[in-house]
Write an enzyme that holds these catalytic residues in place. Structure first.
Site: not given
Length: 247
Positions: A149, A156, A224, A227
């Site tokens: 990130h 996300d 995830e 993500h």
């Protein structure tokens, strides 16, 4: 006296150089506090139709407080990532849906804050990490000591509509997202993108999100479902630490 005068004269160039350096630092430092670094944009300036629900700017997240570096609930991305995300939004709006982003660019100081928080230790949290102790979140791969990130091309997100009413048992509550089997930031094996078994609707929604993001050039992090990182990110080896601000 002559010696002191000569000493004073010899120090003047050094003092001048120091003041000049200080002036340069004073001029350049605010670049991180106001205008964004070159190559970054606020998502709202590229596509204001994408819904923003930036969780780390408030208390509805796994730390249960605002995270360092989030001075506003705003999504900031590299220009390339924002434009690619806008293309996904066009696909969603054609279906009567919308993207909702939970986190975008994340300052390095925020990552450090999360790491410090895990080291405080504590029992599992039934909402966010129901089967893992806080001190084990890094070892289990749910919290990273470094984060993609911070490179600015990771997001996300989920898909939402106006009629859904999903209240997941684990992760961020959000009454308008489609059913993905868990909420955002559910630190549990159920959040793995290919986890099975899943209810048919949740599996279908994950598949739809994955396909749309892949088509726009994003790759998924398999642990995830929410993500994604732009495959051709412009800063693949650079991490940033300017704060998240509204303007």
């Amino acid at each position: 006296m002559p010696g002191r005068a000569e000493g004073g004269a010899s120090r003047r160039p050094l003092l001048g150089a120091f003041l000049a350096t200080l002036a340069i630092l004073t001029v350049t430092a605010p670049a991180y506090a106001g205008p964004l670094p070159a190559g970054f944009v606020r998502l709202a300036d590229v596509d204001p139709t994408i819904r923003q629900d930036i969780r780390y700017a408030g208390r509805e997240n796994f730390l249960r407080r605002k995270v360092d570096g989030y001075d506003a609930p705003a999504c900031i991305l590299t220009t390339q990532a924002a434009k690619a995300l806008s293309s996904v939004q066009k696909t969603m709006t054609a279906k009567g849906l919308t993207l909702v982003v939970f986190d975008c660019y994340r300052p390095a100081r925020a990552v450090a804050d999360m790491v410090r928080w895990t080291r405080e230790g504590g029992p599992p949290d039934p909402q966010w990490y129901p089967t893992v102790r806080r001190g084990d979140l890094i070892a289990k791969g749910y919290v990273g000591e470094l984060s993609s990130h911070s490179r600015g091309s990771t997001v996300d997100l989920a898909i939402a509509d106006a009629t859904s009413s999903v209240h997941p048992a684990c992760g961020a509550p959000d009454g308008t997202t489609l059913d993905f089997g868990t909420g955002f930031d559910c630190f549990d094996p159920m959040s793995e993108t290919a986890h099975r078994p899943l209810p048919a609707e949740a599996a279908a929604d994950r598949k739809m999100l994955l396909a749309a993001m892949h088509a726009a050039g994003f790759r998924n992090y398999a642990r995830e479902w929410w993500h994604f990182t732009l495959a051709k990110e412009p800063f693949p080896k650079q991490r940033f630490d300017f704060p998240v601000t509204a303007d």
